[in-house]
Design a protein around this motif. Sequence first.
Motif, PDB file in Angstrom:
ATOM      1  N   PHE A  11      59.786   8.265  51.357  1.00 13.83           N
ATOM      2  CA  PHE A  11      58.814   7.988  51.178  1.00 13.83           C
ATOM      3  C   PHE A  11      57.307   8.010  51.383  1.00 13.83           C
ATOM      4  CE2 PHE A  11      56.012  11.857  53.106  1.00 13.83           C
ATOM      5  CZ  PHE A  11      56.094  12.482  54.527  1.00 13.83           C
ATOM      6  N   LEU A  12      57.017   8.388  49.952  1.00 12.39           N
ATOM      7  CA  LEU A  12      56.132   7.424  49.522  1.00 12.39           C
ATOM      8  C   LEU A  12      56.006   6.318  49.204  1.00 12.39           C
ATOM      9  CD1 LEU A  12      56.627   9.031  45.468  1.00 12.39           C
ATOM     10  CD2 LEU A  12      55.083   9.793  48.195  1.00 12.39           C
ATOM     11  N   LYS A  13      57.039   5.104  49.038  1.00 10.46           N
ATOM     12  CA  LYS A  13      56.415   3.402  49.313  1.00 10.46           C
ATOM     13  C   LYS A  13      56.471   3.363  51.225  1.00 10.46           C
ATOM     14  CE  LYS A  13      60.141   0.703  47.939  1.00 10.46           C
ATOM     15  NZ  LYS A  13      61.589   0.756  47.804  1.00 10.46           N
ATOM     16  N   GLY A  45      60.552   5.642  35.686  1.00  9.43           N
ATOM     17  CA  GLY A  45      60.369   5.134  35.769  1.00  9.43           C
ATOM     18  C   GLY A  45      59.654   4.191  37.480  1.00  9.43           C
ATOM     19  N   TYR A  46      59.968   5.751  37.571  1.00 10.77           N
ATOM     20  CA  TYR A  46      59.410   5.087  38.903  1.00 10.77           C
ATOM     21  C   TYR A  46      57.976   5.740  39.758  1.00 10.77           C
ATOM     22  CZ  TYR A  46      64.209   3.755  40.059  1.00 10.77           C
ATOM     23  OH  TYR A  46      65.885   3.539  39.286  1.00 10.77           O
ATOM     24  N   LEU A  47      57.283   6.784  38.419  1.00  9.59           N
ATOM     25  CA  LEU A  47      56.178   6.751  39.680  1.00  9.59           C
ATOM     26  C   LEU A  47      55.339   7.088  37.993  1.00  9.59           C
ATOM     27  CD1 LEU A  47      56.615  10.006  41.488  1.00  9.59           C
ATOM     28  CD2 LEU A  47      55.943   8.078  42.764  1.00  9.59           C
ATOM     29  N   GLU A  48      53.847   6.860  37.822  1.00  7.12           N
ATOM     30  CA  GLU A  48      53.327   6.780  36.669  1.00  7.12           C
ATOM     31  C   GLU A  48      52.236   7.545  37.125  1.00  7.12           C
ATOM     32  OE1 GLU A  48      51.987   3.827  34.488  1.00  7.12           O
ATOM     33  OE2 GLU A  48      51.395   2.317  36.643  1.00  7.12           O
ATOM     34  N   ASN A  52      47.445   7.353  33.033  1.00  7.85           N
ATOM     35  CA  ASN A  52      48.644   5.702  32.532  1.00  7.85           C
ATOM     36  C   ASN A  52      48.183   4.093  33.722  1.00  7.85           C
ATOM     37  OD1 ASN A  52      49.229   7.575  30.579  1.00  7.85           O
ATOM     38  ND2 ASN A  52      51.304   7.517  31.723  1.00  7.85           N
ATOM     39  N   PHE A  53      48.791   4.157  34.668  1.00 10.17           N
ATOM     40  CA  PHE A  53      47.835   3.442  35.585  1.00 10.17           C
ATOM     41  C   PHE A  53      46.602   2.318  35.374  1.00 10.17           C
ATOM     42  CE2 PHE A  53      45.744   1.535  39.780  1.00 10.17           C
ATOM     43  CZ  PHE A  53      46.265   0.294  39.720  1.00 10.17           C
ATOM     44  N   LEU A  54      45.623   3.230  35.379  1.00  9.05           N
ATOM     45  CA  LEU A  54      44.521   2.971  35.179  1.00  9.05           C
ATOM     46  C   LEU A  54      44.399   2.245  33.349  1.00  9.05           C
ATOM     47  CD1 LEU A  54      41.073   5.323  36.386  1.00  9.05           C
ATOM     48  CD2 LEU A  54      42.675   2.783  37.018  1.00  9.05           C
ATOM     49  N   LYS A  55      44.937   2.819  32.240  1.00 10.46           N
ATOM     50  CA  LYS A  55      44.876   1.987  30.772  1.00 10.46           C
ATOM     51  C   LYS A  55      45.949   1.056  31.370  1.00 10.46           C
ATOM     52  CE  LYS A  55      45.344   6.445  28.516  1.00 10.46           C
ATOM     53  NZ  LYS A  55      46.132   6.926  27.775  1.00 10.46           N
ATOM     54  N   LYS A  56      47.077   0.322  31.537  1.00 10.91           N
ATOM     55  CA  LYS A  56      47.286  -0.525  31.600  1.00 10.91           C
ATOM     56  C   LYS A  56      46.659  -1.532  32.761  1.00 10.91           C
ATOM     57  CE  LYS A  56      51.830   0.265  33.012  1.00 10.91           C
ATOM     58  NZ  LYS A  56      53.182   1.496  33.637  1.00 10.91           N
ATOM     59  N   LYS A  99      46.516  15.230  38.910  1.00  7.18           N
ATOM     60  CA  LYS A  99      48.105  15.423  40.034  1.00  7.18           C
ATOM     61  C   LYS A  99      47.972  14.376  40.475  1.00  7.18           C
ATOM     62  CE  LYS A  99      46.851  20.432  40.323  1.00  7.18           C
ATOM     63  NZ  LYS A  99      48.028  21.212  40.857  1.00  7.18           N
ATOM     64  N   ILE A 100      47.371  12.940  40.587  1.00  5.03           N
ATOM     65  CA  ILE A 100      47.483  11.620  41.351  1.00  5.03           C
ATOM     66  C   ILE A 100      48.820  11.178  40.737  1.00  5.03           C
ATOM     67  CG2 ILE A 100      46.693   9.266  42.243  1.00  5.03           C
ATOM     68  CD1 ILE A 100      44.369  10.658  42.153  1.00  5.03           C
ATOM     69  N   LYS A 101      50.081  10.632  41.780  1.00  3.57           N
ATOM     70  CA  LYS A 101      50.599   9.949  41.212  1.00  3.57           C
ATOM     71  C   LYS A 101      50.828   8.177  41.834  1.00  3.57           C
ATOM     72  CE  LYS A 101      53.348  13.499  38.793  1.00  3.57           C
ATOM     73  NZ  LYS A 101      52.608  13.490  37.079  1.00  3.57           N
ATOM     74  N   VAL A 102      51.346   7.149  40.820  1.00  2.00           N
ATOM     75  CA  VAL A 102      51.613   5.828  41.472  1.00  2.00           C
ATOM     76  C   VAL A 102      52.305   5.761  41.479  1.00  2.00           C
ATOM     77  CG1 VAL A 102      50.333   3.615  41.065  1.00  2.00           C
ATOM     78  CG2 VAL A 102      48.891   5.305  40.119  1.00  2.00           C
ATOM     79  N   LEU A 103      52.855   4.743  42.245  1.00  2.00           N
ATOM     80  CA  LEU A 103      54.138   4.202  42.461  1.00  2.00           C
ATOM     81  C   LEU A 103      54.052   3.012  41.583  1.00  2.00           C
ATOM     82  CD1 LEU A 103      54.767   4.174  45.966  1.00  2.00           C
ATOM     83  CD2 LEU A 103      55.949   5.618  44.984  1.00  2.00           C
ATOM     84  N   THR A 104      55.118   2.837  40.997  1.00  2.00           N
ATOM     85  CA  THR A 104      55.699   2.002  39.430  1.00  2.00           C
ATOM     86  C   THR A 104      55.934   0.787  40.301  1.00  2.00           C
ATOM     87  OG1 THR A 104      57.346   1.917  38.835  1.00  2.00           O
ATOM     88  CG2 THR A 104      55.347   2.895  37.738  1.00  2.00           C
ATOM     89  N   GLU A 105      56.291  -0.614  39.617  1.00  2.00           N
ATOM     90  CA  GLU A 105      56.087  -2.139  40.034  1.00  2.00           C
ATOM     91  C   GLU A 105      57.939  -1.650  40.497  1.00  2.00           C
ATOM     92  OE1 GLU A 105      56.562  -6.512  38.532  1.00  2.00           O
ATOM     93  OE2 GLU A 105      55.661  -5.580  37.484  1.00  2.00           O
ATOM     94  N   LYS A 106      58.578  -0.619  39.507  1.00  2.00           N
ATOM     95  CA  LYS A 106      59.870  -0.525  39.220  1.00  2.00           C
ATOM     96  C   LYS A 106      60.543   0.073  40.860  1.00  2.00           C
ATOM     97  CE  LYS A 106      64.095   1.760  37.086  1.00  2.00           C
ATOM     98  NZ  LYS A 106      63.918   2.880  35.840  1.00  2.00           N
TER      99      LYS A 106
END
Length: 112
Positions: A11-13, A45-48, A52-56, A99-106
């Motif tokens: 759903f998120l993808k 490891g599917y969400l971050e 953390n997204f901004l740090k990476k 509360k924002i979650k980001v999908l990771t490459e995984k």
Amino acid sequence: MNNIEIKVLEFLKSGMVYSDGAIMKNLGIDEFELENIYNSLTSQGYLESYENFLKKNPDYKKSEEEKSCGDSCSSGGCSSGGCSSGGCSSKDEDMDYSKIKVLTEKAFIYNF
């Protein structure tokens, strides 16, 4: 990963932006279940978190809308309070990204 976690991830993808309420309604789950799914997908490891997204991704640039209303205030483009009421309320320091979650490459590599 269980079936409901796969459904939430798919759903998120889908590329659309959904509220938690829309996800819960479409998948027939409650807030507690969704929070557990988010926690599980994060630990796998599917969400971050957005932080953390901004740090990476230090080169990631926020859109002008995220930064502030900027010049759009002078043209009446800021719809959340306007500049006449003391400024736009969408400036970074006013935004809650916790509360924002980001999908990771995984999440995009994994085949279900």
